[in-house]
Write a protein that holds these residues in place. Structure first.
Motif, PDB file in Angstrom:
ATOM      1  N   LEU A  14       0.833  -1.199   0.000  1.00  0.00           N
ATOM      2  CA  LEU A  14       0.000   0.000   0.000  1.00  0.00           C
ATOM      3  C   LEU A  14       0.867   1.249   0.000  1.00  0.00           C
ATOM      4  O   LEU A  14       0.583   2.221  -0.728  1.00  0.00           O
ATOM      5  CB  LEU A  14      -0.929  -0.011   1.216  1.00  0.00           C
ATOM      6  N   GLY A  15       1.940   1.242   0.786  1.00  0.00           N
ATOM      7  CA  GLY A  15       2.850   2.377   0.787  1.00  0.00           C
ATOM      8  C   GLY A  15       3.492   2.600  -0.569  1.00  0.00           C
ATOM      9  O   GLY A  15       3.611   3.739  -1.034  1.00  0.00           O
ATOM     10  N   PHE A  16       3.898   1.513  -1.223  1.00  0.00           N
ATOM     11  CA  PHE A  16       4.460   1.618  -2.573  1.00  0.00           C
ATOM     12  C   PHE A  16       3.458   2.242  -3.537  1.00  0.00           C
ATOM     13  O   PHE A  16       3.797   3.124  -4.338  1.00  0.00           O
ATOM     14  CB  PHE A  16       4.875   0.230  -3.056  1.00  0.00           C
ATOM     15  N   THR A  17       2.200   1.801  -3.462  1.00  0.00           N
ATOM     16  CA  THR A  17       1.165   2.301  -4.376  1.00  0.00           C
ATOM     17  C   THR A  17       0.896   3.784  -4.148  1.00  0.00           C
ATOM     18  O   THR A  17       0.784   4.569  -5.104  1.00  0.00           O
ATOM     19  CB  THR A  17      -0.127   1.493  -4.187  1.00  0.00           C
ATOM     20  N   LEU A  18       0.789   4.193  -2.885  1.00  0.00           N
ATOM     21  CA  LEU A  18       0.518   5.601  -2.585  1.00  0.00           C
ATOM     22  C   LEU A  18       1.668   6.500  -3.051  1.00  0.00           C
ATOM     23  O   LEU A  18       1.434   7.586  -3.596  1.00  0.00           O
ATOM     24  CB  LEU A  18       0.295   5.773  -1.084  1.00  0.00           C
ATOM     25  N   ILE A  19       2.899   6.057  -2.858  1.00  0.00           N
ATOM     26  CA  ILE A  19       4.051   6.855  -3.298  1.00  0.00           C
ATOM     27  C   ILE A  19       4.113   6.910  -4.817  1.00  0.00           C
ATOM     28  O   ILE A  19       4.411   7.955  -5.410  1.00  0.00           O
ATOM     29  CB  ILE A  19       5.357   6.269  -2.719  1.00  0.00           C
ATOM     30  N   PHE A  20       3.796   5.802  -5.470  1.00  0.00           N
ATOM     31  CA  PHE A  20       3.849   5.751  -6.935  1.00  0.00           C
ATOM     32  C   PHE A  20       2.855   6.731  -7.554  1.00  0.00           C
ATOM     33  O   PHE A  20       3.162   7.406  -8.547  1.00  0.00           O
ATOM     34  CB  PHE A  20       3.557   4.324  -7.411  1.00  0.00           C
ATOM     35  N   PHE A  21       1.656   6.826  -6.979  1.00  0.00           N
ATOM     36  CA  PHE A  21       0.630   7.691  -7.549  1.00  0.00           C
ATOM     37  C   PHE A  21       0.628   9.097  -6.946  1.00  0.00           C
ATOM     38  O   PHE A  21      -0.248   9.902  -7.260  1.00  0.00           O
ATOM     39  CB  PHE A  21      -0.752   7.066  -7.367  1.00  0.00           C
ATOM     40  N   SER A  22       1.589   9.405  -6.082  1.00  0.00           N
ATOM     41  CA  SER A  22       1.684  10.760  -5.546  1.00  0.00           C
ATOM     42  C   SER A  22       2.328  11.676  -6.584  1.00  0.00           C
ATOM     43  O   SER A  22       2.826  11.224  -7.614  1.00  0.00           O
ATOM     44  CB  SER A  22       2.500  10.757  -4.253  1.00  0.00           C
ATOM     45  N   ASP A  23       2.334  12.977  -6.293  1.00  0.00           N
ATOM     46  CA  ASP A  23       2.899  13.937  -7.239  1.00  0.00           C
ATOM     47  C   ASP A  23       4.425  13.992  -7.194  1.00  0.00           C
ATOM     48  O   ASP A  23       5.040  14.747  -7.955  1.00  0.00           O
ATOM     49  CB  ASP A  23       2.321  15.332  -6.995  1.00  0.00           C
ATOM     50  N   GLY A  24       5.044  13.209  -6.299  1.00  0.00           N
ATOM     51  CA  GLY A  24       6.499  13.166  -6.241  1.00  0.00           C
ATOM     52  C   GLY A  24       7.128  14.207  -5.353  1.00  0.00           C
ATOM     53  O   GLY A  24       8.357  14.257  -5.238  1.00  0.00           O
ATOM     54  N   GLY A  25       6.320  15.058  -4.700  1.00  0.00           N
ATOM     55  CA  GLY A  25       6.879  16.058  -3.800  1.00  0.00           C
ATOM     56  C   GLY A  25       7.520  15.413  -2.582  1.00  0.00           C
ATOM     57  O   GLY A  25       7.002  14.424  -2.048  1.00  0.00           O
ATOM     58  N   GLU A  26       8.616  15.982  -2.129  1.00  0.00           N
ATOM     59  CA  GLU A  26       9.353  15.384  -1.018  1.00  0.00           C
ATOM     60  C   GLU A  26       8.517  15.322   0.253  1.00  0.00           C
ATOM     61  O   GLU A  26       8.525  14.317   0.973  1.00  0.00           O
ATOM     62  CB  GLU A  26      10.648  16.156  -0.757  1.00  0.00           C
ATOM     63  N   ARG A  27       7.796  16.393   0.539  1.00  0.00           N
ATOM     64  CA  ARG A  27       6.996  16.408   1.770  1.00  0.00           C
ATOM     65  C   ARG A  27       5.944  15.305   1.767  1.00  0.00           C
ATOM     66  O   ARG A  27       5.764  14.601   2.758  1.00  0.00           O
ATOM     67  CB  ARG A  27       6.312  17.777   1.945  1.00  0.00           C
ATOM     68  N   LYS A  28       5.278  15.160   0.628  1.00  0.00           N
ATOM     69  CA  LYS A  28       4.221  14.150   0.559  1.00  0.00           C
ATOM     70  C   LYS A  28       4.806  12.743   0.621  1.00  0.00           C
ATOM     71  O   LYS A  28       4.277  11.869   1.327  1.00  0.00           O
ATOM     72  CB  LYS A  28       3.422  14.342  -0.730  1.00  0.00           C
ATOM     73  N   VAL A  29       5.898  12.500  -0.111  1.00  0.00           N
ATOM     74  CA  VAL A  29       6.525  11.174  -0.091  1.00  0.00           C
ATOM     75  C   VAL A  29       7.026  10.842   1.309  1.00  0.00           C
ATOM     76  O   VAL A  29       6.856   9.716   1.805  1.00  0.00           O
ATOM     77  CB  VAL A  29       7.677  11.112  -1.113  1.00  0.00           C
ATOM     78  N   ALA A  30       7.653  11.829   1.972  1.00  0.00           N
ATOM     79  CA  ALA A  30       8.162  11.609   3.315  1.00  0.00           C
ATOM     80  C   ALA A  30       7.023  11.331   4.299  1.00  0.00           C
ATOM     81  O   ALA A  30       7.144  10.461   5.184  1.00  0.00           O
ATOM     82  CB  ALA A  30       8.973  12.818   3.772  1.00  0.00           C
ATOM     83  N   MET A  31       5.921  12.036   4.151  1.00  0.00           N
ATOM     84  CA  MET A  31       4.788  11.842   5.052  1.00  0.00           C
ATOM     85  C   MET A  31       4.170  10.452   4.855  1.00  0.00           C
ATOM     86  O   MET A  31       3.868   9.746   5.816  1.00  0.00           O
ATOM     87  CB  MET A  31       3.729  12.925   4.809  1.00  0.00           C
ATOM     88  N   ILE A  32       3.981  10.067   3.599  1.00  0.00           N
ATOM     89  CA  ILE A  32       3.421   8.740   3.323  1.00  0.00           C
ATOM     90  C   ILE A  32       4.328   7.659   3.890  1.00  0.00           C
ATOM     91  O   ILE A  32       3.870   6.700   4.533  1.00  0.00           O
ATOM     92  CB  ILE A  32       3.230   8.545   1.808  1.00  0.00           C
ATOM     93  N   SER A  33       5.639   7.797   3.667  1.00  0.00           N
ATOM     94  CA  SER A  33       6.588   6.792   4.140  1.00  0.00           C
ATOM     95  C   SER A  33       6.563   6.680   5.652  1.00  0.00           C
ATOM     96  O   SER A  33       6.556   5.571   6.214  1.00  0.00           O
ATOM     97  CB  SER A  33       7.999   7.146   3.668  1.00  0.00           C
ATOM     98  N   LEU A  34       6.535   7.827   6.333  1.00  0.00           N
ATOM     99  CA  LEU A  34       6.548   7.823   7.799  1.00  0.00           C
ATOM    100  C   LEU A  34       5.304   7.159   8.362  1.00  0.00           C
ATOM    101  O   LEU A  34       5.391   6.300   9.255  1.00  0.00           O
ATOM    102  CB  LEU A  34       6.671   9.254   8.313  1.00  0.00           C
ATOM    103  N   TRP A  35       4.137   7.514   7.844  1.00  0.00           N
ATOM    104  CA  TRP A  35       2.900   6.958   8.379  1.00  0.00           C
ATOM    105  C   TRP A  35       2.717   5.493   8.021  1.00  0.00           C
ATOM    106  O   TRP A  35       2.157   4.719   8.807  1.00  0.00           O
ATOM    107  CB  TRP A  35       1.705   7.791   7.913  1.00  0.00           C
ATOM    108  N   MET A  36       3.195   5.082   6.850  1.00  0.00           N
ATOM    109  CA  MET A  36       3.102   3.671   6.489  1.00  0.00           C
ATOM    110  C   MET A  36       3.986   2.803   7.392  1.00  0.00           C
ATOM    111  O   MET A  36       3.601   1.696   7.771  1.00  0.00           O
ATOM    112  CB  MET A  36       3.499   3.474   5.029  1.00  0.00           C
ATOM    113  N   THR A  37       5.168   3.316   7.765  1.00  0.00           N
ATOM    114  CA  THR A  37       6.012   2.550   8.682  1.00  0.00           C
ATOM    115  C   THR A  37       5.379   2.477  10.075  1.00  0.00           C
ATOM    116  O   THR A  37       5.503   1.464  10.768  1.00  0.00           O
ATOM    117  CB  THR A  37       7.408   3.179   8.788  1.00  0.00           C
ATOM    118  N   ARG A  38       4.701   3.564  10.484  1.00  0.00           N
ATOM    119  CA  ARG A  38       4.028   3.534  11.785  1.00  0.00           C
ATOM    120  C   ARG A  38       2.868   2.544  11.792  1.00  0.00           C
ATOM    121  O   ARG A  38       2.703   1.763  12.747  1.00  0.00           O
ATOM    122  CB  ARG A  38       3.529   4.933  12.129  1.00  0.00           C
TER     123      ARG A  38
END
Length: 629
Positions: A14-38
């Motif tokens: 799910l984390g891979f999918t959300l990052i893949f379809f995000s706009d690529g911005g660092e803040r958004k990618v970092a936020m998705i990654s952090l919350w998916m690990t939590r």
């Protein structure tokens, strides 16, 4: 408990999918990654807590039956015991550390989004391996981890050295897939419905030993040891791991320092009832561990960079784990894995800071600077300082510099014969190829119309030989991507044809296999025609084209079609490969070897072609031309 187990497996996806379809911005990618690990941490801690509350009993969960035909079954099966629990906890803890570290470390890197996509894909594959309930499911995760490693080594794709090292590592991965592929069909052949990991501990309680079973079990054990040795960079495959450190330092920490390097140990732990059944295979594991420790310990002392030193130190420690497993010390090997994983992760993450600090210290002093303090040795007697003669010291130093000549040995024994065979196949004149094709069609017509009852069986032999020859032709071909692509497709078609001639009733299984190969082949042909429309590839066949930078959409489609052609678990071809091997081994076990070799060689040929087309540094005029167009 089953819901939490599935969550542990699929949250990284799910984390891979959300990052893949995000706009690529660092803040958004970092936020998705952090919350998916939590969220993943909550699932892992919850699963391990429930498992502990149940008394640490082994837990098996069959999600659903993916495919069933006759005696063949492919269940989606998961399994949790103390080995899986230890690995699952380490995966989550180290992955969380890496994500937190990389959110800052990879700041303003051009591949920020791509990096996080790849490590989430890696953890998804790793969780599949750790929680797999059978060798078939384990192989699916094995493939995901392998392709993620391939992409991360070549992360700095504008430099040719990381790209070459990515191919080198992937080549070893594909070769060791022989062990897992053939191990999967041998487990079907030997144990039938008892191939679950949960049932392996009791497989030999009432096992009747006879020469046939002894030989088959020994072969299965050797295949498992081969796969484990390649994945964990053990003898004779030690050379690829230091070269895999070309990727970003955090990926080196999570892949080759902490987790991926220990997957061979995990495979041996999971299949210990099989390979530990005979003393001979125990001695093989012991010998591999001892040779690895000696070679890695010597090579580590001559490495000129800190990541290479850590790599060989990790290889040596895994060699000790092989020795521990050969001696039956499973618990010690498991504790050794956990401590070594966290230590190597820490060493690699702090290595940039250590190098920067040493450079500052070196610049601040006015005299010679040595990282290692040699003054302590001056108080020792000469007999202790120089134990070995000078000639032997120089010999060992050269041996360590050359890393035991293992890469040259593996290349000369494995890849050079295939290249020579493929080159000879490519030199065959066109009229001989057409003559062979006509003879094949006539014989095929005889087999289809039942003119001869044995025509199909005898025809399967030359078809299988032709399948391997076509695969080696693709392996040696470097001047035409279309020839490589079509040769791999032809080899896959011949594999399905050979199995059908041997087992006519398996027509639906062959069609299932081809339903994954044919769309991937057609997509690849279309993409190649677009990419190479104005290219003269044969004139500059050794130049990297950098289409991943200039034409990213087409390069992504090429990568997807490449995955489909090599039997990656995103198309029915993955299941079809297992079915073909199962049918082939049921009739003539030797026949499965040819199919496996063809699949492995095809994967290497396509990986090299993909790297040549997608990687490299684009010329500015090319970038401007493609953007305008």
């Amino acid at each position: 408990m089953s819901v939490l187990l599935l969550a542990c497996v699929f949250i990284p996806l799910l984390g891979f999918t959300l990052i893949f379809f995000s706009d690529g911005g660092e803040r958004k990618v970092a936020m998705i990654s952090l919350w998916m690990t939590r969220v993943n941490g909550v699932a892992v801690i919850g699963l391990l807590s429930m498992w502990a509350a149940s008394g640490f009993n082994s837990f098996e969960y069959q999600w659903f039956q993916l495919y069933q035909h006759g005696d063949y079954q492919f269940p989606i099966l998961f399994y949790l015991d103390r080995v899986g629990a230890a690995y699952l906890f380490c995966v989550w803890a180290i992955f969380s550390i890496i994500v937190k570290y990389c959110r800052v470390y990879m700041h303003r890197d051009a591949g920020y989004q791509r990096f996080f996509q790849t490590i989430f894909a890696f953890v998804f594959g790793l969780n599949i391996i750790v929680l797999s309930g059978s060798i078939d499911i384990l192989f699916a995760g094995w493939e995901v981890v392998g392709i993620s490693s391939f992409l991360l080594i070549a992360f700095y794709r504008h430099r040719w050295q990381p790209v070459r090292n990515a191919l080198r590592a992937y080549t070893i991965y594909r070769f060791c897939d022989v062990g897992l592929l053939m191990g999967a069909w041998m487990s079907h052949l030997l144990f039938h419905e008892s191939q679950h990991f949960s049932q392996m501990s009791g497989l030999f309680d009432n096992y009747v030993s006879n020469p046939v079973n002894y030989a088959a079990l020994s072969l299965l054990s050797v295949l498992i040891i081969l796969a484990a040795s390649g994945k964990s960079a053990q003898f004779p495959f030690c050379f690829w791991l230091p070269r895999a450190m070309e990727g970003p330092t955090p990926s080196s920490a999570i892949f080759y320092g902490a987790l991926s390097i220990h997957l061979g140990v995990f495979l041996l732990l999971r299949t210990m009832p099989i390979w530990s059944f005979h003393y001979l295979t125990r001695l093989i594991v012991l010998a591999i561990g001892l040779l690895t420790v000696m070679i890695a310990s010597l090579s580590e002392r001559t490495q000129s960079n800190i990541k290479g030193q850590v790599a060989y130190a990790s290889i040596a420690q895994v060699g000790f784990m092989f020795i521990e497993l050969a001696l039956g010390l499973e618990t010690l090997a498991l504790l050794h894995f956990m401590s070594n994983a966290f230590l190597r992760c820490y060493q690699l993450l702090v290595s940039p800071s250590i190098v920067a600090h040493l450079l500052r210290v070196e610049g601040a002093v006015n005299s010679d600077f040595y990282i290692k303090d040699r003054q302590k040795l001056q108080f020792l007697p000469t007999s202790l300082r120089d134990v070995l003669p000078d000639v032997l010291q120089n010999t060992l130093y050269v041996f360590a510099l050359q890393e035991g000549q293992l890469e040259i040995l593996v290349r000369s024994l494995l890849w050079d014969p295939l290249k020579r065979l493929g080159a000879a196949m490519s030199r065959v004149s066109t009229w001989i190829k057409w003559l062979a094709a006509v003879a094949l069609v006539i014989w095929l017509f005889i087999a289809v119309n039942n003119v001869s009852s044995v025509a199909g069986v005898y025809l399967s032999i030359p078809v299988s030989v032709l399948m391997v020859l076509v695969a080696t032709s693709a392996f040696s071909q470097k001047h035409s991507p279309f020839k490589v692509w079509n040769s791999v497709a032809m080899s896959s078609f011949l594999a399905a044809l050979a199995v059908w001639l041997m087992v006519p009733d398996a027509i639906y299984d062959e069609l299932l296999f081809l339903s994954g190969i044919v769309p991937s082949w057609l997509l690849g042909v279309w993409v190649l025609s677009r990419l190479l429309k104005n290219e003269r590839f044969a004139e500059t066949s050794f130049r990297y084209r950098a289409f991943a930078q200039t034409r990213p959409s087409l390069s992504l489609l090429l990568f997807i079609s490449f995955l489909g052609m090599v039997g990656f678990p995103i198309t029915p071809a993955f299941l079809g490969e297992d079915l073909l091997l199962s049918h082939a081994s049921g009739q003539h076990p030797w026949f499965a070897l040819g199919i496996t070799i063809a699949f492995v060689v095809n994967g290497i040929a396509l990986a090299r072609m993909f790297l040549r087309l997608s990687m490299g540094r684009a010329v500015r005029s090319e970038v401007r031309e493609f953007r305008v167009g």
